[in-house]
Scaffold this active site. Structure first.
Site, PDB file in Angstrom:
ATOM      1  N   VAL A   1      48.226   9.883 -16.299  1.00 18.05           N
ATOM      2  CA  VAL A   1      47.531  11.032 -17.423  1.00 18.05           C
ATOM      3  C   VAL A   1      47.946  10.717 -18.652  1.00 18.05           C
ATOM      4  O   VAL A   1      47.121  10.890 -19.576  1.00 18.05           O
ATOM      5  CB  VAL A   1      48.175  12.189 -16.932  1.00 18.05           C
ATOM      6  CG1 VAL A   1      47.824  13.593 -17.996  1.00 18.05           C
ATOM      7  CG2 VAL A   1      47.569  12.903 -15.467  1.00 18.05           C
ATOM      8  N   CYS A   2      49.216  10.255 -18.971  1.00 19.24           N
ATOM      9  CA  CYS A   2      49.712   9.764 -20.270  1.00 19.24           C
ATOM     10  C   CYS A   2      48.848   8.783 -21.020  1.00 19.24           C
ATOM     11  O   CYS A   2      48.196   8.734 -21.935  1.00 19.24           O
ATOM     12  CB  CYS A   2      51.067   9.640 -20.571  1.00 19.24           C
ATOM     13  SG  CYS A   2      52.042  10.843 -19.892  1.00 19.24           S
TER      14      CYS A   2
END
Length: 224
Positions: free
Chosen positions: A101-102
């Site tokens: 996600v990052c």
């Protein structure tokens, strides 16, 4: 009888006094309960949100982060004080726990909006995670994460910053995320606003577009 009479009177008076006090206390707390039901008197911690994303020192409190002169962030092998990072600048501070996600959404979202943020008065976007500097430097070297100099990736090697904000998870030795996913507005070292996701996997209130809206609330003339 002459000696016991005063004692009996005192005992009787004491009982009556306690009954009066108990009756008054019952009336007082009963009235307070009714006020709480009406929403006039705060319930304190009774109905507070004590989740890790809300119950920590960082939320809703302005303070100068640069007063902690003992804390360091790392950029490659270079150690930076919080004053080096924040003093004299308007910064969006982004805390990311690490993971797909990052790398695929969170940081790229800020890179895509970096020019817009700059036009609104953001001097830089500082993305920080709890990890070894070498690992963060390797991450920062990825083409998709190094396309805009306004977005910098730093290592909170010892977790000092995340502990200062009250957003640590687990221990330095534990596996998995070491911090919550968060984003903050920092001006001249002073923490103005802090947002935290409910879980590290979420990306609902700390993404670039959400922080742009928050920035506009703090600086209404940012787009003039």
């Amino acid at each position: 009888m002459n000696h016991s009479a005063p004692i009996l009177l005192r005992l009787a008076f004491g009982v009556a006094q306690r009954q009066t006090l108990n009756h008054s206390a019952t009336r007082f707390f009963g009235a307070a309960a009714e006020l709480r039901k009406a929403g006039v008197v705060p319930d304190g911690h009774l109905n507070s949100d004590l989740s890790p994303t809300a119950c920590h020192i960082g939320l809703g409190r302005r303070r100068d982060l640069t007063l902690r002169q003992d804390l360091r962030l790392w950029q490659n092998d270079k150690q930076l004080t919080l004053a080096d990072v924040f003093k004299g600048q308007k910064v969006v501070l982004v805390g990311f726990p690490g993971g797909p996600v990052c790398v695929e959404q969170h940081i790229p979202g800020y890179i895509a909006q970096a020019d817009k943020l700059g036009s609104m008065g953001v001097d830089k976007v500082i993305c920080v995670t709890v990890d070894e500097p070498a690992n963060v430097s390797k991450l920062a070297a990825k083409p998709e994460l190094s396309s805009n100099s306004r977005v910098e990736l730093l290592a909170d090697r010892n977790g000092g910053l995340v502990r200062l904000l009250g957003l640590e998870i687990g221990t330095p030795e534990s596996t998995g995320p070491k911090c919550q996913r968060y984003a903050a507005v920092v001006e001249d070292g002073v923490l103005l606003k802090l947002r935290v996701e409910s879980t590290p996997a979420d990306l609902k209130v700390t993404d670039a577009k959400s922080m742009i809206q928050l920035w506009k609330c703090i600086y209404p003339n940012a787009c003039d």
